[in-house]
Write an enzyme that holds these catalytic residues in place. Sequence first.
Site, short mmCIF file in Angstrom:
data_model
loop_
_atom_site.label_atom_id
_atom_site.label_comp_id
_atom_site.label_asym_id
_atom_site.label_seq_id
_atom_site.Cartn_x
_atom_site.Cartn_y
_atom_site.Cartn_z
NE ARG A 1 17.25 34.59 36.88
CZ ARG A 1 17.46 33.27 36.88
NH1 ARG A 1 18.70 32.81 36.91
NH2 ARG A 1 16.46 32.43 36.84
CG HIS B 1 12.31 31.48 40.04
ND1 HIS B 1 12.14 32.08 38.80
CD2 HIS B 1 13.28 30.53 39.86
CE1 HIS B 1 12.97 31.52 37.93
NE2 HIS B 1 13.66 30.58 38.54
CD GLN C 1 12.04 26.36 37.96
OE1 GLN C 1 12.95 26.93 37.37
NE2 GLN C 1 11.64 25.13 37.63
CG ASP D 1 16.48 26.56 45.22
OD1 ASP D 1 17.39 26.35 44.41
OD2 ASP D 1 15.89 27.66 45.31
CB CYS E 1 14.19 25.50 40.37
SG CYS E 1 15.39 26.09 41.59
NE ARG F 1 11.45 28.76 34.09
CZ ARG F 1 12.54 29.42 34.50
NH1 ARG F 1 13.45 28.80 35.22
NH2 ARG F 1 12.69 30.71 34.24
N1 NVA Z 1 16.82 30.02 44.78
C1 NVA Z 1 17.73 29.96 43.68
C2 NVA Z 1 17.02 29.61 42.42
C3 NVA Z 1 17.89 29.51 41.21
C4 NVA Z 1 17.12 29.23 39.98
C5 NVA Z 1 18.44 31.29 43.53
O1 NVA Z 1 17.79 32.32 43.70
O2 NVA Z 1 19.64 31.31 43.26
N1 CP Z 2 15.82 27.41 37.39
C1 CP Z 2 16.37 28.50 36.84
O1 CP Z 2 15.81 29.60 36.91
O2 CP Z 2 17.57 28.27 36.25
P1 CP Z 2 18.61 29.36 35.72
O3 CP Z 2 19.16 30.07 36.94
O4 CP Z 2 19.66 28.57 34.99
O5 CP Z 2 17.90 30.32 34.82
#
Ligand code: NVA
Ligand code: CP
Length: 317
Positions: free
Chosen positions: A111, A138, A141, A227, A267, A295
């Site tokens: 990530r 992502h 997800q 989101d 998500c 997930r």
């Molecule tokens: N769009 C959000 C998703 C978190 C799972 C982010 O990137 O923070």
């Molecule tokens: N939806 C998701 O990716 O959650 P986290 O940021 O908690 O991993």
Amino acid sequence: MSSKQSNSTIRHFLQLTDLTLDELKYVLKRAQIIKNKFKRYEPHMPLYDRTLAMVFEKASTRTRVSFEAGMYQMGGSVINLTSNDSQLGRSEPIEDTARVVSRMVDIVMIRTFGQERLERFAHHSRVPVINGLTNEFHPCQILADVLTFIEKRGDIEGKVVTWIGDANNMSYTWLQAAQMLNFKLHISAPKGYQLDPARIQGIPQEFYQEFDNPLDACVGADLVTTDVWTSMGYEEENEIRRRAFADWQVDNQLMARAKPDALFMHCLPAHRGEEVTASVIDGPQSVVWDEAENRMHAQKALMEFLLLGRLDEEENA
Ligand code: NVA
Ligand code: CP
């Protein structure tokens, strides 16, 4: 399968389109089989000798727990690295990290910020690399979200998915899913936060439609999803986004425009009172907890596929 770390045909999952349509459908089907075994407490340990390394340069709850629990359930081991507790936080090049880590483990999940950073890691990795979220995509997800939709409503082909929120990692991945699985994405975001023309060039209009008014975007939706107003890495825009997105909140009024049996997904993490009201996320149309659980099942199928390829489907659900 070739011997350890000499596989010239490493498969990465850096975006959804790294799978063919056929492979995507296989992974989704396999996820359901693996999930059913999990629910029956039936061991499924095809990765008993494999190690997953996870690299987090942004925070996580679901991604960390789902990958870690999933890998242990499949018999493997997990190593967790963050920028704070590894040399990545002290400027070790991502390429060197990739070279070293991928000599010792069998699969890596990262990530990070830019997709380009993930691609650099993958380029120097000897083992499959999975995108656990970047600024651009992502895909894990969306695997889970599509799996959840199929479980609840059957085939997603021909359906309408409404995205209320900015053009971000989630919405661009939904757009890839729409093209692969042949459904339509309705998108509504405030001006300044809409899809980047450069990123949607050449995508046929049959796969998406942009709406200025979020109410209009929900008409005919089989699924409404949203989101956080501010994604990770954009925190300095928090205040300005809070003002810009005030009318882009999924509430009962928006859900009333969708089909009566429309699902709601998020998500997570969610901010009740911002992008979604408590009445919707905690209401009867919401499937967010099944979505979060999926997930793990989807990623187990994905890791199994990347490491072992397609397995016989003799184990029926
Ligand atoms: N769009 C959000 C998703 C978190 C799972 C982010 O990137 O923070
Ligand atoms: N939806 C998701 O990716 O959650 P986290 O940021 O908690 O991993």
